[in-house]
Design an enzyme around this catalytic site. Sequence first.
Site, PDB file in Angstrom:
ATOM      1  N   ARG A  15       0.809  -1.219   0.000  1.00  0.00           N
ATOM      2  CA  ARG A  15       0.000   0.000   0.000  1.00  0.00           C
ATOM      3  C   ARG A  15       0.842   1.268   0.000  1.00  0.00           C
ATOM      4  O   ARG A  15       0.539   2.205  -0.716  1.00  0.00           O
ATOM      5  CB  ARG A  15      -1.032  -0.020   1.129  1.00  0.00           C
ATOM      6  CG  ARG A  15      -0.516   0.316   2.506  1.00  0.00           C
ATOM      7  CD  ARG A  15      -1.590   0.065   3.505  1.00  0.00           C
ATOM      8  NE  ARG A  15      -1.985  -1.331   3.483  1.00  0.00           N
ATOM      9  CZ  ARG A  15      -3.213  -1.772   3.703  1.00  0.00           C
ATOM     10  NH1 ARG A  15      -4.170  -0.932   3.969  1.00  0.00           N
ATOM     11  NH2 ARG A  15      -3.464  -3.046   3.695  1.00  0.00           N
ATOM     12  N   THR A  16       1.905   1.303   0.792  1.00  0.00           N
ATOM     13  CA  THR A  16       2.684   2.544   0.847  1.00  0.00           C
ATOM     14  C   THR A  16       3.323   2.838  -0.504  1.00  0.00           C
ATOM     15  O   THR A  16       3.270   3.961  -1.007  1.00  0.00           O
ATOM     16  CB  THR A  16       3.762   2.472   1.942  1.00  0.00           C
ATOM     17  OG1 THR A  16       3.129   2.163   3.182  1.00  0.00           O
ATOM     18  CG2 THR A  16       4.498   3.781   2.080  1.00  0.00           C
ATOM     19  N   HIS A  24       7.620   6.506  10.495  1.00  0.00           N
ATOM     20  CA  HIS A  24       6.873   6.298   9.253  1.00  0.00           C
ATOM     21  C   HIS A  24       6.012   7.549   9.101  1.00  0.00           C
ATOM     22  O   HIS A  24       4.806   7.523   9.327  1.00  0.00           O
ATOM     23  CB  HIS A  24       6.026   5.031   9.379  1.00  0.00           C
ATOM     24  CG  HIS A  24       5.400   4.586   8.080  1.00  0.00           C
ATOM     25  ND1 HIS A  24       5.388   5.371   6.942  1.00  0.00           N
ATOM     26  CD2 HIS A  24       4.768   3.440   7.756  1.00  0.00           C
ATOM     27  CE1 HIS A  24       4.755   4.707   5.968  1.00  0.00           C
ATOM     28  NE2 HIS A  24       4.376   3.540   6.438  1.00  0.00           N
ATOM     29  N   ARG A  66      12.188   3.094   1.821  1.00  0.00           N
ATOM     30  CA  ARG A  66      11.872   2.300   3.008  1.00  0.00           C
ATOM     31  C   ARG A  66      13.053   1.391   3.265  1.00  0.00           C
ATOM     32  O   ARG A  66      13.563   0.744   2.348  1.00  0.00           O
ATOM     33  CB  ARG A  66      10.605   1.469   2.801  1.00  0.00           C
ATOM     34  CG  ARG A  66      10.413   0.452   3.923  1.00  0.00           C
ATOM     35  CD  ARG A  66       9.081  -0.197   3.878  1.00  0.00           C
ATOM     36  NE  ARG A  66       8.032   0.740   4.262  1.00  0.00           N
ATOM     37  CZ  ARG A  66       6.758   0.379   4.402  1.00  0.00           C
ATOM     38  NH1 ARG A  66       6.385  -0.874   4.186  1.00  0.00           N
ATOM     39  NH2 ARG A  66       5.861   1.264   4.761  1.00  0.00           N
ATOM     40  N   LYS A  89      23.267  -7.803  -6.097  1.00  0.00           N
ATOM     41  CA  LYS A  89      24.635  -8.075  -6.534  1.00  0.00           C
ATOM     42  C   LYS A  89      25.649  -7.440  -5.589  1.00  0.00           C
ATOM     43  O   LYS A  89      26.837  -7.422  -5.870  1.00  0.00           O
ATOM     44  CB  LYS A  89      24.849  -7.539  -7.957  1.00  0.00           C
ATOM     45  CG  LYS A  89      23.933  -8.172  -8.983  1.00  0.00           C
ATOM     46  CD  LYS A  89      24.149  -7.535 -10.347  1.00  0.00           C
ATOM     47  CE  LYS A  89      23.123  -8.037 -11.349  1.00  0.00           C
ATOM     48  NZ  LYS A  89      23.129  -7.209 -12.559  1.00  0.00           N
TER      49      LYS A  89
END
Lengths: 334, 182
Positions: free
Chosen positions: A79-80, A157, A129, A107
Amino acid sequence: MSSLRGWAKRFFCGILKGENGMRFKRKDILGLQELSAEEIKLILDTAAPMKEILKREIKKLPTLRGRSVVTLFYEPSTRTRNSFELAAKYMGADTVNVTVATSSVQKGENLKDTAKTIQMMGIDVIVIRHSAAGAPHMLARMVEARVINAGDGAHEHPTQALLDMFTIREKKGDFKGLQVAILGDITHSRVARSNIWGLTKMGAEVRVVGPATLMPPYISELGVKVFYRCEEALEGVDVINVLRIQRERQRKGLFPSIREYSRLFGLNEARLRYAKPDVLVLHPGPVNRGVEISPQVQDGPHSAINEQVTNGVAVRMALLYLLLSGGESGEITS
Amino acid sequence: MPLREKAQIMDADGIRRALTRIAHEILERNKGVKDLALIGIRTRGVPLAQRIAAKIEEIEGVPVPLGILDITLYRDDLSRLDYHPVLHKTEVPFDITDKKVVLVDDVLYTGRTVRAALDALMDLGRPRVVQLAVLVDRGHRELPIRADYVGKNVPTSRREVISVNLREVDGIDKVVIEEPGE
């Protein structure tokens, strides 16, 4: 005729105050701890007209045409990330998303090099995030692009807290003296911390409640009241923000079983009766149905859980607008 | 730089008469109120639209749909401004598709506001026709735009500022020309 006059009158109240513009000097949105009450108010005020745009048939603005936004998510999210992506697209910006699982991070590329690479592609905003608290702050110092924290570890947040606050203000009008209970795993919740910083700044009184094993020891220093019994904490509250219970915590032995958690701290109709009759119930999602909140409450008349999702897009549109419009340097004066 | 009032070009009566005339002209041109809608551009286009709507209702006895347009997000100078224009809601509580929409603003100058308003309007629907009513036309257009209804044509120089004051916003009805003081 009189209805026409009354209608017009209602809107003029809003116009009368300040039309000369406001200051928003920040380069990045990293957390609510550093935002002032005035800045929070400006963000929420800006989100209100954005919500109107979401109700239109044509949800596309030319405002951020030619600007680009990248979502860089080192942790899973639907959702975010989608909310940011849609917000940017509705504002007219282009979006790219880097899913770490399929990118060069696998990598062995480090955060700094990934960020530099993205910057060299001409990106204006990086939405990040990360599981490490402070990662967005470090990134913000390294790149010229604007950085928005979409969750850093158990730290902050900010956009979730802003959308929670937008929803609260829409339903309750004002934060002054409002009693807000945050229920659940406070220790591991960045949503809780951002909400505490934001709400207390705006004049709300915040209570936190949850099992003692999920309650950080220093939490009362943030200006909140701590409770360990649900019924006491919910007594007379205006808003209950229910946190998601992270099942992986149970495996680490922080609480005995999901069932026991649900029995002692799950928000059900019986517990809801301790709160004010017009209590507002929020949940940042995704919901563990029937664990931290009963389906009757989740889908009931007090719940604004679905509306929070819409408000999230509006708040993120407002943040992108405030970060990207007005002055190339970001030094914005009135 | 402080601005000095140079001359008053309209007083309360002048504004009232101009709006009355515009209301009549709108009705005459559109042959009544059928499908007519007024949309005021924030900030001062809104009380002007409301006053014209009241006049039209007085004349025809029928209310006209009234909307409010905030054009901030459609401006072409957002990235050049050194402040954040305060955003307000666009409030158009009716479908504008196939309506005869009269946009209302206080001053017509470069035409850029009207350009932005047209874009904002098209995102809301497809009006049959869009007309423009302004209290003051001060010239100096930078785009091919003209007004259909004008309260007063005022020749100005670019260094002058036309300041429209309205009761609902400023507590008084008057239009003045200002210029930078020495």
